[in-house]
Design an enzyme around this catalytic site. Structure first.
Site, PDB file in Angstrom:
ATOM      1  N   GLU A 140     -66.957  15.805  -6.892  1.00 50.94           N
ATOM      2  CA  GLU A 140     -67.714  14.772  -7.598  1.00 50.94           C
ATOM      3  C   GLU A 140     -67.358  14.739  -9.089  1.00 50.94           C
ATOM      4  OE1 GLU A 140     -71.850  14.274  -7.084  1.00 50.94           O
ATOM      5  OE2 GLU A 140     -71.852  14.660  -4.933  1.00 50.94           O
ATOM      6  N   SER A 160     -74.145  19.226  -7.511  1.00 47.71           N
ATOM      7  CA  SER A 160     -73.342  19.201  -6.292  1.00 47.71           C
ATOM      8  C   SER A 160     -71.888  18.936  -6.662  1.00 47.71           C
ATOM      9  CB  SER A 160     -73.850  18.109  -5.343  1.00 47.71           C
ATOM     10  OG  SER A 160     -75.174  18.381  -4.938  1.00 47.71           O
ATOM     11  N   ARG A 179     -71.234   7.589  -4.184  1.00 53.35           N
ATOM     12  CA  ARG A 179     -70.800   8.245  -5.417  1.00 53.35           C
ATOM     13  C   ARG A 179     -69.591   7.517  -6.013  1.00 53.35           C
ATOM     14  NH1 ARG A 179     -74.888   9.395  -4.200  1.00 53.35           N
ATOM     15  NH2 ARG A 179     -75.870  11.396  -3.804  1.00 53.35           N
TER      16      ARG A 179
END
Length: 345
Positions: free
Chosen positions: A341, A245, A171
């Site tokens: 995130e 998420s 990520r």
């Protein structure tokens, strides 16, 4: 002659972020071409203002009104470029930054091209995908990316960056770091395998394929199963505001994982190729009792502890407070620090 820009003032951003947070921008410009991007950057009416580049708004939490200009990337276009590599090993596909990610996945499948199916139904746009190095069910963007075209804010120059120059991590990418902040992604080129093989390395996906009785699934079959799994587990942003998420799965050393397992034998973890261990952030959050709980109008999705949601009228401050409370509880109980995130603005 530069295009005539339409600049909106005091613009509502609720429809521009999947959390549905009701913030406003001092100025807003929809960018439909590279020429419009250049014009917006040079426009004296916008000079000196802070800039926020938005795609689908699926990886952002607006903590308040934005006292600057939002440049909403809406450059469209997609095409099959042809085959590349020895014996046509890959088929190159290019898509512009403003294209919807899932729509692109479905379009490639309609062209008879596999490779993106495991990442079906991930929210957001094509231009945002490399920034986050999106991934799902055993595939990450870096596995299929050939190159990106970027616009350099400092020089106004377009240039191509190979996948190796993007410094992809979990990520993560160069675009999230200081030396990549001045680069605006204009389009992305993918290298999709000509000789496609199903990637069923992710256990949940493999079990779902087996349960469907598919002995030799094709790319479209995999996509349908991934979509079904995601719809069963995750809320639709059109119905319940969310950013997917919310936390990264924390990665720890093998030694640290062994220590945690000694104290918490049910700990969900996955061995990584480099010897480290990836912990399931959703499990950690669930064990701390957060699934289904609320702080103000922000809450944790009852079906998936990894997803924070807007239950109606949530502010960015409430989402931030909830994220911090969860992070504090997980750190106190497990000694593990969760990283969000989404980007907070």
């Amino acid at each position: 002659m530069p295009p005539d820009l339409a600049i909106a003032h005091d613009f509502p951003l609720a429809s521009c972020n999947t959390f549905g947070i009701d913030a406003r921008a001092r100025c807003y410009v929809r960018i439909a071409s590279v020429a419009e991007l250049a014009a917006a950057l040079a426009d004296p009416r916008l000079a000196g203002m802070p800039r926020l580049l938005l795609g689908g708004g699926s990886n952002i939490v607006l903590t308040g009104d934005f006292d600057g200009v939002v440049l909403h990337m809406a450059i469209m276009g997609r095409e099959v470029l042809g085959e590349e590599g020895p014996d046509g090993k890959f088929t190159l596909v290019r898509a512009a930054a403003g294209e919807n990610w899932h729509a692109l996945v479905q379009w490639t499948l309609a062209q008879g091209l596999g490779g993106l199916e495991n990442m079906s139904l991930i929210p957001g746009t094509v231009g945002a995908a490399p920034i986050q190095n999106i991934g799902a069910y055993g595939v990450e963007l870096k596995d299929v990316l050939h190159s990106v075209t970027v616009y350099e804010l400092a020089t106004g120059r377009l240039r191509s960056m190979a996948a190796s120059a993007c410094r992809f991590g979990y990520r993560d990418s160069v675009f999230k770091h200081q030396d990549g902040k001045g680069l605006v992604i204009v389009d992305v080129t993918f290298a999709l395998p000509t000789a496609w093989r199903a990637n069923l390395g992710y256990a949940e996906l493999a079990q779902a394929v087996a349960g469907a009785g598919l002995g030799a699934p094709g790319p479209a079959d995999i996509s349908e199963i991934v979509v079904a799994i995601r719809r069963r587990k995750l809320p639709d942003p059109a119905l319940i505001g969310n950013a997917g998420s919310f936390f990264k799965n924390p990665v720890v050393s093998k030694t640290r994982c062994a220590e945690l397992l000694a104290a918490f034998p049910a700990l969900v973890h996955h061995a990584q190729r480099d010897g480290s261990e990836k912990l399931a952030a959703g499990w950690l959050i669930d064990q701390c009792g957060w699934k289904g709980r609320k702080l103000g109008a922000a809450g944790v999705y009852p079906k998936q502890a990894l997803v924070l949601v807007n239950n109606g009228g949530a502010t960015g401050a409430e989402v931030l407070a909830l994220a911090r409370a969860i992070t504090d509880d997980v750190r106190q109980r497990y000694g593990v620090t969760l990283e969000p995130e989404p980007v907070f603005v």
